[in-house]
Design a protein around this motif. Structure first.
Motif, short mmCIF file in Angstrom:
data_model
loop_
_atom_site.label_atom_id
_atom_site.label_comp_id
_atom_site.label_asym_id
_atom_site.label_seq_id
_atom_site.Cartn_x
_atom_site.Cartn_y
_atom_site.Cartn_z
N PRO A 1 24.83 -12.63 -98.01
CA PRO A 1 23.17 -12.62 -98.25
C PRO A 1 22.63 -13.96 -98.34
O PRO A 1 23.45 -14.71 -98.94
CB PRO A 1 22.96 -12.00 -99.33
N ARG A 2 21.62 -14.27 -97.86
CA ARG A 2 20.83 -15.62 -97.94
C ARG A 2 21.61 -16.85 -97.25
O ARG A 2 20.90 -17.89 -97.31
CB ARG A 2 20.64 -15.93 -99.37
N GLU A 3 22.37 -16.43 -96.54
CA GLU A 3 22.89 -17.82 -95.62
C GLU A 3 21.93 -17.64 -94.41
O GLU A 3 21.56 -16.43 -94.13
CB GLU A 3 24.28 -17.39 -95.15
N LYS A 4 21.54 -18.68 -93.82
CA LYS A 4 20.53 -18.80 -92.68
C LYS A 4 20.98 -17.45 -91.76
O LYS A 4 19.90 -16.79 -91.45
CB LYS A 4 20.51 -20.04 -92.14
N THR B 1 13.19 -18.95 -86.30
CA THR B 1 12.50 -18.98 -85.16
C THR B 1 13.25 -17.83 -84.18
O THR B 1 14.29 -17.16 -84.41
CB THR B 1 12.66 -20.33 -84.36
N ALA B 2 12.41 -17.72 -83.12
CA ALA B 2 12.86 -16.74 -82.08
C ALA B 2 14.37 -16.97 -81.38
O ALA B 2 15.01 -16.34 -81.06
CB ALA B 2 11.72 -16.74 -80.99
N GLY B 3 14.34 -18.53 -81.25
CA GLY B 3 15.68 -19.04 -80.94
C GLY B 3 16.89 -18.80 -81.68
O GLY B 3 18.33 -18.25 -81.33
N ASP B 4 16.46 -18.76 -83.10
CA ASP B 4 17.67 -18.16 -84.07
C ASP B 4 18.05 -16.99 -83.86
O ASP B 4 19.14 -16.52 -83.98
CB ASP B 4 17.05 -18.57 -85.59
N LEU B 5 16.81 -16.06 -83.74
CA LEU B 5 17.37 -14.56 -83.44
C LEU B 5 18.23 -14.45 -82.11
O LEU B 5 19.14 -13.52 -82.57
CB LEU B 5 15.93 -13.90 -83.29
N LYS B 6 17.88 -15.01 -81.10
CA LYS B 6 18.65 -14.74 -79.95
C LYS B 6 20.20 -15.16 -80.14
O LYS B 6 21.19 -14.71 -79.72
CB LYS B 6 17.93 -15.66 -78.62
N ARG B 7 20.14 -16.41 -80.95
CA ARG B 7 21.63 -17.11 -81.26
C ARG B 7 22.34 -16.16 -82.02
O ARG B 7 23.38 -15.86 -81.57
CB ARG B 7 21.30 -18.56 -81.72
N GLU C 1 18.83 -9.97 -90.69
CA GLU C 1 18.20 -9.28 -91.43
C GLU C 1 16.67 -9.25 -90.68
O GLU C 1 16.24 -8.00 -90.65
CB GLU C 1 18.02 -9.58 -93.00
N LEU C 2 16.18 -10.18 -90.24
CA LEU C 2 14.91 -10.29 -89.87
C LEU C 2 14.95 -9.39 -88.45
O LEU C 2 14.08 -8.66 -87.97
CB LEU C 2 14.43 -11.60 -89.46
N LEU C 3 16.28 -9.77 -87.54
CA LEU C 3 16.37 -8.97 -86.45
C LEU C 3 16.48 -7.69 -86.59
O LEU C 3 15.78 -6.73 -85.64
CB LEU C 3 17.74 -9.51 -85.51
N ALA C 4 17.15 -7.12 -87.87
CA ALA C 4 17.02 -5.71 -87.86
C ALA C 4 15.77 -4.85 -88.13
O ALA C 4 15.39 -3.88 -87.61
CB ALA C 4 18.17 -5.37 -89.08
N THR C 5 14.89 -5.71 -88.78
CA THR C 5 13.83 -5.39 -89.02
C THR C 5 12.85 -5.28 -87.69
O THR C 5 12.14 -4.26 -87.51
CB THR C 5 12.66 -6.42 -89.97
N ILE C 6 12.85 -6.21 -86.97
CA ILE C 6 12.41 -6.17 -85.49
C ILE C 6 12.63 -5.17 -84.66
O ILE C 6 11.81 -4.43 -84.08
CB ILE C 6 12.71 -7.58 -84.74
N ARG D 1 11.07 -17.38 -97.05
CA ARG D 1 12.46 -18.04 -96.46
C ARG D 1 12.38 -17.49 -94.90
O ARG D 1 13.11 -18.26 -94.12
CB ARG D 1 13.30 -17.68 -97.16
N PHE D 2 11.69 -16.07 -94.76
CA PHE D 2 11.94 -15.91 -93.09
C PHE D 2 11.16 -16.62 -92.13
O PHE D 2 11.25 -16.51 -90.85
CB PHE D 2 11.70 -14.31 -93.29
N ASP D 3 10.08 -17.41 -92.83
CA ASP D 3 8.98 -18.11 -91.97
C ASP D 3 9.77 -19.36 -91.14
O ASP D 3 9.43 -19.54 -90.14
CB ASP D 3 7.97 -18.90 -92.86
N LYS D 4 10.96 -19.56 -91.73
CA LYS D 4 11.79 -20.67 -90.98
C LYS D 4 12.49 -20.15 -89.80
O LYS D 4 12.99 -21.06 -89.25
CB LYS D 4 12.69 -21.33 -92.14
#
Lengths: 463, 530
Positions: free
Chosen positions: A289-292, A427-433, A298-303, A422-425
């Protein structure tokens, strides 16, 4: 009423309140002012205490996290952490067996506990005029739990009934609680059952439990959080009165188990005679938890799954009607604070084969990996996480629980305030990666649970 | 003296007396010495089977006495505990007061203000739950409710979902026995949108044909899930035996065919009859002023066409069997037995209902409740055992039960029955009653946290036509209960036959449970077997 005025006292992270609805800005990221007062101190014996004052109702929640769970057990002595979650209600100095529950029940309040791999939690919510009594009870059992062959024997029987009821007699539960962690985690610390082996419990003498208690149930291995209708100065004095005299325990080095990188997909089909519908559990190894990257996942799972308009429910439930339900969550069903798992539960719709459902699920993951996600999806998920943050501050027990978690594992209770940012940081690129890195066949463990018995004429239900 | 009593049962009682005296359990040594020396020739040889049965019975009675003695001793030990240190005077609790108004079309609007958190819960409550569906179409109400979210005149399902999700909020629909609740849980700033979407779903649903199969399949799976859960089965069977299958509260599980046969015309007709302002209430709770809430209600629901309230169906409630029956559901893959005891009980607002709440807390209230004290803490027979009373328009049901390993099902049932019947036989001591009363009072006070509980209490008060001050008086009325009153209420509940429900492997349970009454075996669809 919750205090609305900004406070500037040392150690108190009290910011402005949230009374005025209209005052809330219209974007989630700008709605930064919803926060709670947090005060923190440590006793000489090492007990860390977090206080959060909230006078909106004459209620207080007292929450203790002990940093011991099933991961601290050793082979041949499993089930200890969970048995303690029972024994802690069974009597201590001046609190005879049965008295803990009796005292708390009489206030009209509630109590409970739960066990995880990395910690065990105990909590009560009571009318605030009973605060001192709760501290007395908690300090007594931290100091002087009664562990005898007789009391342990009865509680071992209760635990065996719990295992039958919660694991053996419920649809899917045996696979999800026993078989899945064994396959998904590589370290023994995380992959053995939290309930443990009933044989280990039966064989262990009282002295083994006394040793476990002396090692882990100590002030310096615990975080106490108190939230609600309290006077911080008076509460601090009460905490010192009851917990101050307790002896410090051994210094423990806390570390999380290491998980070996999985290199090939694992697939198992299980027949469950109790299952009413077919269900697929697909999980992936993910960071703590809490690693970038964990936040991005977690954001992707929400999406992907939070809300009926999210990609997976929309496609699998509404458009293609392959699934009855889809859920994706990190730290579920076994929460860990070291390396973790991101699990998806796919319940097939009537007459759908799990293989077809899983194929559509993987197809959607591939789309994310190739094309990424839209700005609208990202915005929606951040709004969902903000709403979740607001809900997490809406009850004294939720707040007390989160404060204990943040203090124990997330680098300090004070980080709770505004933490959704912390989720504001991300990006869409992070999610794809992260989708490409972590949500791969090679890192996946799949259990298809289908209704039925393993062989005709051999029903389940062994006791 | 019993020994010289001339009643018809003199011989039996005399023998029991002699047995006791001869083993030295009485001070009547003289009598004993006489009685133990019969003048007549030796008594006929004793039947070994009868002797074994008598011994088993005596052992059973001794075990029951031992259980009861230990439980009483534990209760006495706990009652003698010193009070917790530092207990201060309880603080006053300010419950939010519902503010009630009506729109011109008759829609009742109830607002509960709570400005602690920037959230608003909106519930459109419609008296269109499952009891209003005809017996042969028992899932018609649920199907209608679930289809409300599938699209409206101006917004497709996808649009409804996208709009609510974009705010971070959520919406839902649920169909219970009496009520359908359309809910929106949103940030306060999104109250307008939340209400707009609920209004569209309630007032302009399109019931799209392409959604029927999806919703019906989900409902069929929901029934299967309920059948797979020991508790779900126990609850359904409990209502079935207490209310009977002619009552809308006691219907059996619907078949797949019954659900699949429902048509769009039936849904539209059900909707037209039940969904209108006179048959609904709008409850808005949270961070919003009554004024603003009323304005939003008018804006979104003001054009809803008026209609009259629909009376609940007058069901044909049957009485539960006049003898104790064991209803055994054969769940062949069970890993343990689930046992529940159910009896008819008063519904909310009726005389005796609050006594039922007190008995529920005495018996089933948490770890310190009598049931857990004995069945879990003293005997280690279960992970947990609980009690609750449910109710509907046609009455209530008191339910108590838990799970235990199959081989201890008989012991568990026996101890459970003893515990349930004890207050009817011995009453509840005044000090224990006082403790339970103050506990219930404290519990009620804790419910002030979060406005949701008060919203649901307000809905209950209006749905069941309770006195306007029912909840205001609740704590006073609980405190007023007396031991005599409780004993009478206990006798009304458990003084006669009870219905026992068991779920597990019938072949392993049947013999052990036959000691309690006639055993009727059912499959997990609740169809009688053999």
């Amino acid at each position: 009423m919750r205090r609305l005025a900004p406070l500037a006292l040392a150690g108190i992270f009290a910011l402005s309140g949230i009374s005025g609805v209209a005052a809330l800005p219209s974007t989630a990221s700008a709605a930064a002012d919803l926060s709670i007062p947090i005060e923190k101190f440590t006793l000489e014996n090492g007990l860390t205490v977090v206080l959060s004052e909230d006078h909106s109702a004459p209620i207080v929640s007292v929450y203790i996290t002990y940093k011991v769970g099933s991961a601290q057990e050793v082979e041949g002595r499993t089930g200890f952490a969970h048995l303690f979650e029972h024994m802690m209600f069974n009597g201590s100095k001046n609190i005879p067996e049965g008295a803990f529950g009796y005292y708390v029940d009489n206030t009209g309040g509630s109590l409970n506990g739960n066990t995880e791999p990395d910690r065990t939690n105990y909590f009560e919510t009571v009318p605030s005029n009973y605060l001192e009594g709760m501290l007395y009870l908690e300090a007594s059992r931290m100091d002087s739990l009664i562990l005898t062959e007789e009391s342990l024997g009865n509680e071992k029987d209760v635990v065996k009934e719990e295992v039958r009821q919660q694991q053996e007699n419920q649809p899917f539960a045996k696979t999800i609680l026993l078989d899945w962690p064994a396959a998904a985690f590589s370290s023994w610390a995380y992959n053995h059952s939290i309930y443990g082996s009933m044989e280990d419990l039966t064989n262990a003498p009282a002295q083994a439990f006394i040793d476990f208690f002396d090692r882990f149930y100590t002030p310096n291995n615990a975080v106490l959080s108190i939230c609600g209708d309290i006077d911080p100065a008076k509460t601090k004095a009460l905490v010192e009165k009851y917990f101050g005299p307790l002896k410090k325990g051994p210094e423990l080095q806390h570390s999380f188990p290491e998980e070996a990188a999985q290199t090939a997909a694992v697939y198992t089909e299980v027949k469950d005679p109790l299952a009413p519908v077919p269900l697929s559990l697909v999980s992936f190894d993910i960071p703590p938890p809490r690693e970038k990257d964990r936040d991005a996942l977690e954001l992707l799972a929400t999406i992907l799954t939070d809300g009926a308009s999210a990609r997976l429910p929309k496609r699998l439930v509404d458009d293609e009607k392959l699934a009855a339900t889809v859920m994706m969550q990190a730290g579920f069903p076994i929460p860990t604070y070291g390396p973790g798992q991101l699990a998806t539960l796919l319940v097939a719709s009537k007459d759908t084969k799990l293989a077809d459902l899983r194929a559509a699920y993987w197809d959607e993951l591939e789309k994310v990996k190739k094309k990424g996600i839209s700005a609208a999806e990202l915005k929606r998920a951040k709004a969902k996480l903000y709403k979740l943050y607001v809900e997490g501050l809406s009850k004294t027990l939720y707040k007390a629980a989160q404060l204990a978690t943040y203090e124990s594992f997330y680098g300090g209770a004070e980080k709770l305030n505004g933490d959704y940012k912390r989720f504001d940081k991300i990006t869409a690129g992070d999610l794809k990666r992260v989708a490409n890195t972590y949500l791969t066949q090679e890192r996946s463990v799949t259990f298809d649970i289908v209704p039925g018995a393993d062989a005709p004429g051999i029903p389940g239900g062994a006791e | 003296m019993t020994a010289v009593n001339s009643s018809p049962s003199r011989r039996a009682r005399g023998r029991a007396l002699i047995t006791r005296l001869c083993v030295g359990l009485s001070a009547g040594v003289m009598v004993a010495s006489l009685a133990c020396k019969p003048k007549e020739p030796a008594a006929p040889p004793v039947d070994p089977a009868a002797e074994a049965a008598a011994k088993a019975q005596a052992d059973k009675e001794a075990a029951a006495k031992d259980r009861a003695d230990k439980a009483a001793a534990k209760r006495a030990e706990l009652a003698a505990l010193p009070p917790l240190p530092g207990v201060e005077a309880p603080k006053a609790v300010d419950f939010p007061k519902p503010i009630v108004s009506s729109l011109d079309n008759g829609l009742e609007v109830i607002v509960l203000e709570d400005h602690e958190m920037p959230v608003v819960d909106i519930s459109l409550v419609v008296k269109a739950g499952n009891i209003y569906a005809p017996a042969e179409h028992s899932k018609l109400a649920a199907l209608t409710a679930n289809l409300l979210e599938e699209g409206t005149k101006k917004l497709k399902k996808e649009d409804l979902d996208t709009k609510i999700d974009a705010t971070g909020g959520s919406k839902s629909v649920s169909a219970g026995d009496e009520l359908v609740v359309l809910g929106a849980d949103v940030l306060a700033r999104d109250a307008d949108l939340g209400m707009k979407l609920l209004a569209a779903e309630a007032m302009e649903p399109t019931f799209p044909e392409e959604s029927f199969k999806k919703i019906k399949d989900l409902m069929i799976q929901e029934v299967e899930s309920q059948k797979s859960s020991p508790f779900g089965l126990a609850l359904q069977m409990g209502e079935h035996v207490i209310f009977g299958d002619k009552s809308p509260y006691g219907r059996p599980f619907p078949s797949d065919a019954e659900i699949n046969a429902l048509t769009r015309d039936q849904v539209v007709a059900f909707y037209d009859r039940h969904y209108h302002p006179g048959n609904a209430m709008l409850v808005i709770a949270g961070d919003i002023t009554a004024d603003k809430a009323a304005k939003l209600a008018k804006k979104h629901f003001g054009k809803w066409k008026a209609g009259e309230a629909i009376a609940p169906p007058s069901g044909d409630k049957q009485t539960a069997p006049d003898k104790t029956v064991v209803h055994l559901i054969d769940r062949s893959a069970s890993a343990q037995a689930t046992i529940a005891v159910v009896v008819p009980a008063p519904k909310i607002g009726e005389a005796g209902y609050l006594d039922g709440k007190i008995l529920q807390a005495t018996l089933g209230g948490g770890l310190s409740g009598r049931l857990n004290q004995v069945l879990r803490e003293q005997l280690g027979l279960t992970y947990g055992v609980g009690a609750f009373n449910s109710y509907g328009y046609e009455g209530g049901m008191f339910f108590a039960g838990g799970s235990t390993k199959t081989k201890s099902a008989g012991e568990f049932t026996e101890a459970l029955l003893e515990l349930l019947k004890e207050p009817a036989e011995k009453g509840i001591p005044a000090d224990e009653l006082g403790r339970i009363q103050s506990k219930l009072s404290g519990q009620f006070a804790l419910e002030v946290e979060g406005v949701g509980v008060m919203a649901s209490k307000t809905i209950t008060q209006r749905t069941y036509g309770l006195a306007p001050d029912f909840w205001e008086r609740y704590r006073v009325d609980i405190e007023a209960a007396t031991p005599e009153q409780l004993k009478a209420s206990s006798q009304a509940l458990w003084g006669g036959p009870v219905q026992i429900i068991a779920i597990g492997r019938a072949s392993k349970l049947k013999d052990a449970l036959s000691a309690f009454g006639e055993v009727r075996v059912y499959d997990t669809s609740l169809k009688p077997q053999g």
